[in-house]
Design a protein around this motif. Structure first.
Motif, PDB file in Angstrom:
ATOM      1  N   MET A   1       0.846  -1.171   0.000  1.00  0.00           N
ATOM      2  CA  MET A   1       0.000   0.000   0.000  1.00  0.00           C
ATOM      3  C   MET A   1       0.898   1.243   0.000  1.00  0.00           C
ATOM      4  O   MET A   1       1.852   1.313   0.761  1.00  0.00           O
ATOM      5  CB  MET A   1      -0.892  -0.012   1.244  1.00  0.00           C
ATOM      6  N   PRO A   2       0.570   2.222  -0.836  1.00  0.00           N
ATOM      7  CA  PRO A   2       1.387   3.442  -0.874  1.00  0.00           C
ATOM      8  C   PRO A   2       1.348   4.175   0.471  1.00  0.00           C
ATOM      9  O   PRO A   2       0.325   4.169   1.163  1.00  0.00           O
ATOM     10  CB  PRO A   2       0.719   4.291  -1.958  1.00  0.00           C
ATOM     11  N   GLN A   3       2.452   4.831   0.822  1.00  0.00           N
ATOM     12  CA  GLN A   3       2.559   5.532   2.106  1.00  0.00           C
ATOM     13  C   GLN A   3       1.544   6.663   2.246  1.00  0.00           C
ATOM     14  O   GLN A   3       1.064   6.933   3.339  1.00  0.00           O
ATOM     15  CB  GLN A   3       3.977   6.093   2.271  1.00  0.00           C
ATOM     16  N   PHE A   4       1.180   7.314   1.143  1.00  0.00           N
ATOM     17  CA  PHE A   4       0.272   8.452   1.236  1.00  0.00           C
ATOM     18  C   PHE A   4      -1.114   8.048   1.734  1.00  0.00           C
ATOM     19  O   PHE A   4      -1.841   8.868   2.293  1.00  0.00           O
ATOM     20  CB  PHE A   4       0.166   9.195  -0.101  1.00  0.00           C
ATOM     21  N   VAL A   5      -1.497   6.784   1.577  1.00  0.00           N
ATOM     22  CA  VAL A   5      -2.816   6.309   2.001  1.00  0.00           C
ATOM     23  C   VAL A   5      -2.989   6.491   3.511  1.00  0.00           C
ATOM     24  O   VAL A   5      -4.079   6.799   3.980  1.00  0.00           O
ATOM     25  CB  VAL A   5      -3.028   4.840   1.581  1.00  0.00           C
ATOM     26  N   SER A   6      -1.921   6.348   4.274  1.00  0.00           N
ATOM     27  CA  SER A   6      -2.010   6.507   5.725  1.00  0.00           C
ATOM     28  C   SER A   6      -2.350   7.939   6.133  1.00  0.00           C
ATOM     29  O   SER A   6      -2.715   8.188   7.277  1.00  0.00           O
ATOM     30  CB  SER A   6      -0.719   6.054   6.399  1.00  0.00           C
ATOM     31  N   GLY A  50      13.001  16.857  -2.086  1.00  0.00           N
ATOM     32  CA  GLY A  50      11.816  17.443  -1.457  1.00  0.00           C
ATOM     33  C   GLY A  50      11.456  16.714  -0.179  1.00  0.00           C
ATOM     34  O   GLY A  50      11.916  15.600   0.071  1.00  0.00           O
ATOM     35  N   SER A  51      10.626  17.327   0.605  1.00  0.00           N
ATOM     36  CA  SER A  51      10.188  16.747   1.865  1.00  0.00           C
ATOM     37  C   SER A  51       9.297  15.529   1.611  1.00  0.00           C
ATOM     38  O   SER A  51       8.316  15.612   0.877  1.00  0.00           O
ATOM     39  CB  SER A  51       9.406  17.792   2.667  1.00  0.00           C
ATOM     40  N   LYS A  52       9.647  14.402   2.246  1.00  0.00           N
ATOM     41  CA  LYS A  52       8.817  13.195   2.113  1.00  0.00           C
ATOM     42  C   LYS A  52       7.427  13.429   2.680  1.00  0.00           C
ATOM     43  O   LYS A  52       6.420  13.041   2.082  1.00  0.00           O
ATOM     44  CB  LYS A  52       9.467  12.005   2.833  1.00  0.00           C
ATOM     45  N   LEU A  53       7.362  14.062   3.840  1.00  0.00           N
ATOM     46  CA  LEU A  53       6.073  14.306   4.473  1.00  0.00           C
ATOM     47  C   LEU A  53       5.211  15.216   3.591  1.00  0.00           C
ATOM     48  O   LEU A  53       4.045  14.919   3.340  1.00  0.00           O
ATOM     49  CB  LEU A  53       6.243  14.938   5.851  1.00  0.00           C
ATOM     50  N   GLU A  54       5.787  16.293   3.132  1.00  0.00           N
ATOM     51  CA  GLU A  54       5.039  17.218   2.283  1.00  0.00           C
ATOM     52  C   GLU A  54       4.527  16.513   1.031  1.00  0.00           C
ATOM     53  O   GLU A  54       3.364  16.663   0.652  1.00  0.00           O
ATOM     54  CB  GLU A  54       5.923  18.405   1.896  1.00  0.00           C
ATOM     55  N   ASN A  55       5.364  15.706   0.428  1.00  0.00           N
ATOM     56  CA  ASN A  55       4.972  14.964  -0.770  1.00  0.00           C
ATOM     57  C   ASN A  55       3.800  14.041  -0.479  1.00  0.00           C
ATOM     58  O   ASN A  55       2.825  13.997  -1.231  1.00  0.00           O
ATOM     59  CB  ASN A  55       6.181  14.182  -1.296  1.00  0.00           C
ATOM     60  N   ARG A  56       3.857  13.297   0.612  1.00  0.00           N
ATOM     61  CA  ARG A  56       2.801  12.343   0.950  1.00  0.00           C
ATOM     62  C   ARG A  56       1.481  13.045   1.285  1.00  0.00           C
ATOM     63  O   ARG A  56       0.417  12.605   0.866  1.00  0.00           O
ATOM     64  CB  ARG A  56       3.242  11.460   2.114  1.00  0.00           C
TER      65      ARG A  56
END
Length: 146
Positions: A1-6, A50-56
């Motif tokens: 599952m992609p990280q952004f789903v969380s 780029g920021s991982k958090l911002e991207n997600r």
């Protein structure tokens, strides 16, 4: 599952609390504030720098809009009305539908009502007119509560 789903649930919650409309940066800042994101996590970068958090967070927000889950503050309120109707039917009939079944019912009723009013935010959103549809869709749901 992609990280952004969380990030779906917190993004939906933040968007709702901000009236359904917020710029991506507002959502990110609010998420950082509410969830006390540690500085070391904020410093993580992707391969492009780029920021991982911002991207997600941005991807989660974008995906939710593209999927039609979030479109306006009115829609968030209307989805809540459909969920309440489904919950009423579940309690009245003492059902135990799966989460997947509940989501399918809510989606079908919401889309039917939105199609009926033609996307006019001033139109009367009458979710109660779909009670029969909700009851029919739950017909045969497993496990009647004792």
């Amino acid at each position: 599952m992609p990280q952004f789903v969380s990030y779906f649930a917190p993004v939906i919650e933040i968007m709702r609390d901000l009236g359904g409309q917020a710029r991506p940066r507002q959502v990110l800042d609010e998420l950082i504030k509410r969830h006390h994101i540690p500085q070391d996590f904020l410093a993580l970068t992707n391969k492009n720098g780029g920021s991982k958090l911002e991207n997600r967070v941005h991807f989660a927000r974008s995906y939710l809009f593209k999927a039609g889950v979030m479109t306006s503050p009115i829609d968030l309120e209307r989805i809540g009305e459909v969920i309440e109707l489904a919950q009423d039917v579940i309690l009245e009939r003492r059902l135990r539908p799966s989460g997947k079944k509940l989501a399918a019912v809510v989606t079908a009723v919401y889309r039917t009502e939105i199609d009926r009013i033609g996307g006019d935010p001033t139109a009367n959103f009458d979710v109660e007119r779909h009670r029969v549809l909700v009851e029919a869709m739950f017909q045969g749901s497993p496990g009647v509560l004792k």
